[in-house]
Design a protein around this motif. Structure first.
Motif, PDB file in Angstrom:
ATOM      1  N   ARG A  51       0.825  -1.210   0.000  1.00 29.79           N
ATOM      2  CA  ARG A  51       0.000   0.000   0.000  1.00 29.79           C
ATOM      3  C   ARG A  51       0.856   1.255   0.000  1.00 29.79           C
ATOM      4  O   ARG A  51       0.360   2.351  -0.269  1.00 29.79           O
ATOM      5  CB  ARG A  51      -0.904   0.059   1.234  1.00 29.79           C
ATOM      6  N   PHE A  52       2.153   1.109   0.314  1.00 26.36           N
ATOM      7  CA  PHE A  52       3.042   2.260   0.488  1.00 26.36           C
ATOM      8  C   PHE A  52       4.098   2.284  -0.609  1.00 26.36           C
ATOM      9  O   PHE A  52       4.565   1.242  -1.072  1.00 26.36           O
ATOM     10  CB  PHE A  52       3.699   2.208   1.870  1.00 26.36           C
ATOM     11  N   ARG A  73      -7.975  -2.456   6.595  1.00 25.74           N
ATOM     12  CA  ARG A  73      -6.900  -1.457   6.610  1.00 25.74           C
ATOM     13  C   ARG A  73      -6.191  -1.390   7.954  1.00 25.74           C
ATOM     14  O   ARG A  73      -5.393  -0.484   8.189  1.00 25.74           O
ATOM     15  CB  ARG A  73      -7.479  -0.088   6.273  1.00 25.74           C
ATOM     16  N   PRO A  79      -2.124  -2.104   7.510  1.00 23.00           N
ATOM     17  CA  PRO A  79      -1.451  -0.932   6.945  1.00 23.00           C
ATOM     18  C   PRO A  79      -1.353   0.233   7.930  1.00 23.00           C
ATOM     19  O   PRO A  79      -0.360   0.963   7.945  1.00 23.00           O
ATOM     20  CB  PRO A  79      -2.329  -0.570   5.739  1.00 23.00           C
ATOM     21  N   ALA A 114       2.352   1.744   8.971  1.00 23.90           N
ATOM     22  CA  ALA A 114       2.551   3.024   8.283  1.00 23.90           C
ATOM     23  C   ALA A 114       3.731   3.835   8.812  1.00 23.90           C
ATOM     24  O   ALA A 114       4.469   4.432   8.018  1.00 23.90           O
ATOM     25  CB  ALA A 114       1.267   3.856   8.347  1.00 23.90           C
ATOM     26  N   ALA A 142       5.858   3.730   5.336  1.00 26.36           N
ATOM     27  CA  ALA A 142       5.581   4.907   4.522  1.00 26.36           C
ATOM     28  C   ALA A 142       6.848   5.570   4.010  1.00 26.36           C
ATOM     29  O   ALA A 142       6.787   6.348   3.058  1.00 26.36           O
ATOM     30  CB  ALA A 142       4.754   5.913   5.327  1.00 26.36           C
ATOM     31  N   TRP A 143       8.001   5.273   4.625  1.00 28.46           N
ATOM     32  CA  TRP A 143       9.230   5.953   4.198  1.00 28.46           C
ATOM     33  C   TRP A 143      10.428   5.027   4.007  1.00 28.46           C
ATOM     34  O   TRP A 143      11.459   5.453   3.487  1.00 28.46           O
ATOM     35  CB  TRP A 143       9.605   7.042   5.208  1.00 28.46           C
ATOM     36  N   ASP A 151      11.800   0.861   2.897  1.00 30.43           N
ATOM     37  CA  ASP A 151      11.486  -0.482   2.404  1.00 30.43           C
ATOM     38  C   ASP A 151      12.328  -1.540   3.104  1.00 30.43           C
ATOM     39  O   ASP A 151      12.425  -2.667   2.627  1.00 30.43           O
ATOM     40  CB  ASP A 151      11.679  -0.559   0.894  1.00 30.43           C
ATOM     41  N   ALA A 187      -4.133   5.365   1.597  1.00 34.43           N
ATOM     42  CA  ALA A 187      -2.738   5.022   1.843  1.00 34.43           C
ATOM     43  C   ALA A 187      -2.091   4.295   0.688  1.00 34.43           C
ATOM     44  O   ALA A 187      -1.020   3.733   0.822  1.00 34.43           O
ATOM     45  CB  ALA A 187      -2.652   4.143   3.096  1.00 34.43           C
ATOM     46  N   GLU A 188      -2.712   4.254  -0.477  1.00 29.92           N
ATOM     47  CA  GLU A 188      -2.155   3.525  -1.609  1.00 29.92           C
ATOM     48  C   GLU A 188      -0.884   4.179  -2.107  1.00 29.92           C
ATOM     49  O   GLU A 188      -0.660   5.373  -1.940  1.00 29.92           O
ATOM     50  CB  GLU A 188      -3.172   3.452  -2.757  1.00 29.92           C
ATOM     51  N   SER A 189      -0.078   3.396  -2.796  1.00 25.09           N
ATOM     52  CA  SER A 189       1.197   3.886  -3.305  1.00 25.09           C
ATOM     53  C   SER A 189       0.991   4.855  -4.455  1.00 25.09           C
ATOM     54  O   SER A 189       0.336   4.550  -5.441  1.00 25.09           O
ATOM     55  CB  SER A 189       2.033   2.695  -3.775  1.00 25.09           C
TER      56      SER A 189
END
Length: 528
Positions: free
Chosen positions: A42-43, A58, A61, A65, A69-70, A72, A452-454
């Motif tokens: 999702r990110f 959800r 996620p 998050a 979110a920042w 990998d 929150a999708e990429s």
């Protein structure tokens, strides 16, 4: 030191041991699993996004998050999740320091539940079940408190909201018996409990309900699609399937050929016995207290019994509290035992968590019996009884810890195969980044309507499509392709098959074996 203070320190020690054992037995470098890939993608750092099917929520996620979110980094994500799961274990069982007559039962319960192999395995995993279990056990522990202060009601609300956010079906199953108790049982009757339960369920389910209307056309449509994805939910008996997965695998679908090692059934045999002993040990608690408080000094006349109009509900005894915990645990288990046509150990995590405090009372009752037994060397009885209790817990861990390690090893090998298959596909030109837009763009429905999708996935979809007979989604993700689904009109770029022959229309495609795999039989067929 007060008993409650000692019990609190013991609970902290159990939580610390839980974190340490999970880090030792499950490597932080373990690649993301199938479900974890769906949630993490999702990110943007984990793009491209994979299909997000109707049964998913959800909740996970939301948990990952702050890191996903920042970054990998799988290691960083697993460290974060280990901290979260350990904190959840503490917060879930902490209310039980005051919910039962034995504060030490909270630490013993955390040890029994936290020592299960699948709980240790999922401690660092981006999966919802442990958090559902901890939300449930914490909410029930606070619900059982005699005095419902605003903070206690907020805890019940938060626990059920967390459980429902992670798995709405589990939240409803957990909230139903609590709502019945709050409405009908005099000792727990009150609007504060009713509002806390209803509020937690509604807030936790709200994201799932909103997404049902945004992506699926309504609740009925989403429920129908979720049932189809899960193999057509219907009345059946799958108790045997859940018994066979107690030693693995993480998921059996179908489960017809699965077996179980006799030693791995230890917990299924011990748990009912400990729960029965726990209930037996508290059966006379309320009567003993009433008799103790009913004693009066000589010369003092007995108090006149209150009239029915002025009588207040008798407070719940430990037996009543334990019975409600057991009833809630069974309500959480029944949908999986009677409706779901496949099994996974993690499905019953809330049930194990809710039975753990009652089982802990059983463990402590057996310990007390050993202390009270008449035997020689009476001065050594406390040490003998404590040593016996320690040996029993060590025996439980001696069964569970090897299962954690063996399943982690199996998963490391199986997930490594996905990367090996991806390497072969890359070597033959599949999955290379060409910058071209895919013919399947906006057709996967991977995250429509999700905030929150990429962003990267929305701009550029994968340039290839994979199909196969197993693990299509994680292999497609590792390759950088879109997964094809049954009935999908798109022409696949490659087929990934294991121990299977390609369909007639693909038999002329170049065939490439995948070397050095953990599971043999992987073959890649690339469209010429």
């Amino acid at each position: 030191m007060a008993p409650q203070s000692r019990a609190h320190r013991l609970l902290l020690a159990v939580c610390g041991a839980f974190a340490l054992l999970s880090l030792v037995l499950v490597p932080l470098t373990l690649p993301l699993g199938w479900d974890e890939t769906v949630y993490a993608s999702r990110f943007a750092p984990y793009a491209p996004a994979t299909p997000f099917s109707a049964p998913r929520t959800r909740g996970v996620p939301f948990l990952i998050a702050p890191v996903a979110a920042w970054s990998d980094s799988v290691v960083l994500l697993r460290v974060w999740l280990t901290l979260l799961s350990t904190t959840a274990l503490y917060l879930g069982f902490r209310p039980w320091l005051r919910s039962l007559g034995r504060p030490s039962a909270a630490a013993v319960a955390a040890a029994l539940y936290g020592g299960l192999w699948f709980v240790l395995f999922y401690a660092s995993a981006a999966m919802p079940n442990h958090y559902t279990a901890m939300g449930a056990v914490g909410a029930v522990g606070l619900f059982l408190r005699r005095r419902q202060s605003p903070a206690t009601c907020a805890g019940v609300f938060a626990g059920l909201a967390l459980a429902t956010l992670m798995r709405p079906n589990d939240g409803v199953a957990l909230g139903a018996p609590l709502l019945v108790a709050a409405l009908l049982v005099p000792a727990w009757r009150g609007w504060s409990r009713v509002l806390a339960v209803l509020g937690g369920l509604m807030v936790g389910a709200l994201p799932w309900i909103v997404e049902a209307y945004v992506r699926f056309g309504g609740l009925r449509e989403r429920l129908a699609e979720a049932s189809e994805v899960q193999g057509d939910l219907r009345p059946l008996l799958s108790f045997v399937h859940h018994l066979t997965v107690m030693d693995g695998p993480l998921l059996c679908r179908p489960c017809d050929n699965d077996g179980i090692r006799p030693l791995a059934a230890e917990w299924w045999l011990v748990l009912p016995f400990l729960v029965a002993v726990g209930l037996w040990s508290v059966r006379g608690g309320g009567r003993a207290r009433r008799e103790r408080h009913g004693r009066r000094r000589p010369g003092i006349p007995p108090l006149r019994a209150a009239t029915p109009l002025l009588a207040t509900p008798r407070p719940a005894t430990d037996l009543h509290r334990c019975l409600l915990a057991v009833a809630t645990a069974l309500c959480a288990a029944l949908p999986y035992l009677l409706l779901v046509p496949y099994a996974a150990p993690r499905f019953l995590a809330p049930t194990h968590a809710l039975l753990a405090p009652v089982a802990a009372l059983g463990v402590l009752a057996l310990h007390d019996s050993a202390l009270a037994s008449r035997r020689p060397f009476a001065s050594r009885r406390p040490y003998v009884a404590t040593a016996a209790l320690g040996l029993a817990l060590l025996g439980h861990l001696a069964v569970q810890l090897p299962l954690t390690h063996s399943n982690a090893t199996i998963q490391a090998g199986a997930r490594g195969d996905w990367a090996r298959v991806a390497d072969v596909l890359h070597a033959h030109g599949v999955g290379a980044e060409t910058g071209a837009k895919s013919e399947s763009e906006n057709e996967t429905g991977a995250g429509a309507g999700a905030g929150a999708e990429s962003a990267a996935s929305a701009k550029k979809a994968p340039p290839c499509v994979l199909r196969g007979n197993t693990s299509v989604i994680p292999i497609a993700y590792a390759t950088g392709c879109a997964p094809g689904t049954p009935g999908d009109p798109r022409r696949p770029t490659a087929l990934v098959l294991r121990d299977a022959e390609p369909p007639r229309w693909a038999r002329a495609w170049p065939r490439h074996r995948v070397p050095d795999t953990y599971a043999p039989g992987w073959v890649v067929h690339v469209r010429p």
